[in-house]
Design an enzyme around this catalytic site. Structure first.
Site, PDB file in Angstrom:
ATOM      1  N   LYS A   8      43.540  43.239  38.698  1.00 21.54           N
ATOM      2  CA  LYS A   8      42.968  44.045  37.716  1.00 21.54           C
ATOM      3  C   LYS A   8      41.501  44.213  37.842  1.00 21.54           C
ATOM      4  CE  LYS A   8      47.172  44.756  35.157  1.00 21.54           C
ATOM      5  NZ  LYS A   8      48.150  43.992  35.952  1.00 21.54           N
ATOM      6  N   GLY A   9      40.821  43.074  38.199  1.00 14.46           N
ATOM      7  CA  GLY A   9      39.457  43.129  38.255  1.00 14.46           C
ATOM      8  C   GLY A   9      38.763  43.887  39.145  1.00 14.46           C
TER       9      GLY A   9
END
Length: 734
Positions: free
Chosen positions: A200-201
């Site tokens: 998700k980064g």
């Protein structure tokens, strides 16, 4: 000098924490120390609870997500296109698939009960992975996770406690298991959370475009008291979930933060169970959360549960006695009542009096022993539980003591040490593989499209949102130059194949085989069949994370002549138009403006490549449809009618044109750069009032339970009928 002292102090603190956790300091790390640590005895009760709950979850998962209740639809039609990972591992078809499902469900039941675990767990694992490998279109992260957990459990000693195996054969009962039984499971769930956070980064997630308008769901209502919907989407759905996935497994490892982390983790999974249709995934995660608590937590909890049960039992009994006494009071005469009271008093005195024992000493005198007070029930039950475990350990130790000579004992110890080292080597290999697989997409390039990690082993959970607008499948007979269009849902179980280059390639060849079957059936009517010389093209329009809707695969490539390899990039994949990134803010503003026109107004954004065209049909229920060019040069060709015969219009930036509903039109990109345009419209179907209004229940627990049990009954009926059919078929052949 101060910096050196700070580094030394930090290292000393880290070394102390390391020694506290592992029992030895960093400088003393050796492979033998790691083996000893992995085989340190730990209480087996928590592992037993994990086994029971996982088996229970799988009993409900098999009829639903594994397709047990719809096995005839999924595997019964030989013309259905399936997408196996390996071409030589395919479905055996019905009714043989019923045997696979029966073995799978019985295996899950035996895992839960701990019965014949050494056979049932591998059978369940083999059947599960077979179903997993023969159909990629149903792959997701949690399906992959269930297969891993089943495989790991089958390697552990999860049946040595609170199981039928331990009950039927006491020699298999163990109150402790090697620590690696817990380590490998905890590591797997650490990877689940941590890798989900790592994936998700990305800019897509951290800028709030991956999941839009999710906070409109009722589970986010508490946040709406102080945040707007867009703020909740950005701060809670994207940033908080990013930090949560990245760190929650770490917080659950430390005793000081474990309880708070467990509360957040439980709420997170419960919210997911309401937000998405992801089957038993939230419940399996909830069931495995206690793995991060001390290993003996069930044993500590069990005596107090028994204590509460005993106290409740005593309360009920006293109430019954009191009720009986009152009833007798009303029925008996006075003399009988006096006699009953005296007997009742004597009984109560005997129950509550202190026990006094007389002991005669050597002089013939009697001395009265001091009487101990009645012990606490909860502590007494806890002591009984611990003593029984100790006695069992002694019993097992006595049984396991070898009776051979010293040389034989030494040889056995050497073999056991070698086996332990081999086990640790396998664990280390598994740890590396699970850490490497989420980033291995530079090897399996053929499974990627606009982004990497489309399959479950990547842990890309909700990182990308896909919106498929149009799927067009065109078959061309090269001998007669005839064209025919195929319904993309005709031979498929879902539309997930349309977003994967490997499955699009498999679909084209499956469609070719089905058309050849049709040609063989209708060989007497040559005018109704295609020749063997055909070409298959697909034109799939899709949007990723709210971007422009664009082509995913080249519609000019004949898929039957295209090449595909799992280790090479998909040659017919169209690139993602990153040139449209600067339009995102303007797209948000345009959406807000169009939605403010009316409750039923909407807008759709499209992008196309130079030299390509899009033919589109406008449904009659859409009114006031307007095509607006945002960027680029296009030619608009409406459908030929009596009013418009062979007309075409060149449009450029800012130009717009009205489109007649119920007609076709074509948009051709004549520029040298991608063209970006949008359709605004008014949907009359949404304006019509609903005659039947249904109220959505926020927590339809009973409805879900009814559906799951009903699917279980359907599954049982299908398995029995198909196995009976298979038995009759074998008898007829014999």
């Amino acid at each position: 000098m101060q910096a050196k002292e700070k580094v030394s102090a930090l290292y000393q603190k880290l070394d102390d924490k390391f020694a506290q956790q592992f029992g030895f300091k960093i400088k003393d790390v050796t492979f033998n120390r790691i083996v000893e640590y992995m085989y340190a005895p730990k209480d087996s009760s928590s592992l037993a609870v994990t086994r029971i709950l996982f088996g229970l979850a799988m009993l409900f998962d098999i009829p639903d997500e594994r397709g047990g209740a719809s096995m005839v639809k999924r595997w019964g039609d030989p013309n259905t296109c399936h997408f196996p990972l390996l071409p030589f591992i395919t479905s055996v078809g019905m009714p043989y698939m019923a045997l696979i499902y029966a073995a799978l469900w019985i295996g899950a039941l035996c895992i839960m009960l701990g019965y014949r675990f050494r056979i049932a767990a591998p059978v369940f694992t083999a059947c599960y992975w077979y179903l997993f490998l023969i159909e990629k279109s149903f792959w997701n992260n949690h399906s992959y996770l269930f297969g891993l957990v089943a495989m790991l459990l089958s390697c552990t000693e999860a049946n040595c406690y609170w199981s039928l195996d331990a009950y039927l054969d006491p020699t298999t009962k163990k109150s402790t298991v090697p620590y690696w039984n817990y380590f490998i499971l905890k590591y797997q769930f650490f990877i689940l959370y941590f890798m989900a956070g790592m994936k998700k980064g990305t800019a897509e997630w951290l800028t709030g475009y991956s999941v839009q308008n999710l906070s409109e769901h009722w589970v986010f209502d508490p946040f709406k008291f102080f945040l707007t919907v867009p703020q909740t989407d950005y701060l809670v759905v994207h940033w908080f979930v990013f930090m949560f996935d990245l760190t929650v497994a770490i917080w659950m490892m430390y005793a000081s933060t474990r309880h708070v982390a467990m509360v957040f983790c439980a709420l997170f999974h419960l919210m997911n169970s309401r937000l998405f249709r992801i089957g038993m995934f939230p419940w399996v995660c909830l069931a495995t959360m206690p793995l991060f608590y001390p290993f003996d937590w069930p044993k500590k909890l069990a005596p107090y549960s028994k204590c509460l049960y005993r106290k409740a039992q005593q309360t009920v009994c006293s109430k019954i006695k009191q009720l009986r006494k009152e009833t007798i009071c009303d029925c008996l005469p006075k003399d009988s009542m006096d006699q009953f009271d005296s007997e009742e008093k004597n009984t109560e005195l005997k129950e509550h009096e202190e026990i006094v024992t007389n002991k005669t000493n050597r002089n013939g005198t009697d001395e009265i022993n001091k009487v101990e007070t009645k012990p606490d029930i909860c502590k007494e039950l806890a002591n009984i539980e611990e003593n029984s475990d100790k006695d069992q350990n002694k019993y097992v130790d006595k049984e396991e003591k070898p009776s051979n000579e010293v040389a034989t004992i030494g040889n056995d110890l050497h073999k056991d040490n070698k086996r332990r080292k081999t086990t640790v080597y396998f664990i280390m290999a598994y740890v590396f593989i699970q850490a490497f697989l989420p980033y291995s997409h530079f090897i399996t390039k053929g499974s990627n499209n606009w982004t990497n990690g489309l399959y479950g082993y990547s842990w890309d959970m909700m990182v990308h949102t896909w919106d498929v607008s149009t799927v067009i499948v065109k078959v061309v007979d090269n001998d007669s130059n005839e064209m025919m269009y195929i319904d993309p849902q005709m031979y498929t179980l879902n539309d997930r194949w349309s977003r994967h280059g490997d499955m699009v390639y498999q679909y084209a060849h499956c469609l070719k085989n089905n058309l050849e079957k049709v040609r063989e059936i209708n060989w007497r009517y040559p005018s109704k069949v295609l020749s063997r010389n055909i070409s298959i093209y697909v034109d799939i329009w899709c949007s990723m994370n709210g971007r422009f809707v664009q082509r995913m695969f080249d519609p000019k490539v004949d898929l039957l002549k295209a090449s595909w390899s799992p280790f090479c990039k998909v040659p017919y994949l169209m690139p993602l138009l990153d040139e449209a990134i600067h339009w995102r803010k303007d797209m948000d503003d345009i959406r807000s403006d169009v939605h403010s026109w009316s409750e039923y107004s909407d807008v759709v954004f499209f992008a196309d490549f130079p030299g390509y065209d899009q033919e589109k049909y406008i449904p009659e229920e859409l009114q006031n449809v307007t095509l607006t060019i945002l960027e680029g040069d296009v030619v608009f060709e409406p459908e030929v009618t009596q009013q418009r015969i062979g007309q075409s219009f060149k449009l450029t930036n800012g130009d717009r044109i009205q489109i007649i509903p119920g007609t076709f039109h074509k948009v051709i990109n004549i520029g040298k750069e991608p063209a970006f345009y949008m359709y605004t419209f008014f949907n009359h179907t949404q304006e019509e009032p609903n005659v039947l209004t249904t109220t959505n229940v926020k927590l339809p627990i009973f409805k879900e339970l009814y559906r799951r049990f009903f699917n279980m009954l359907i599954f049982a009926d299908l398995v029995i009928r198909n196995i009976f059919q298979l038995f009759k078929f074998s008898q007829c052949n014999s």
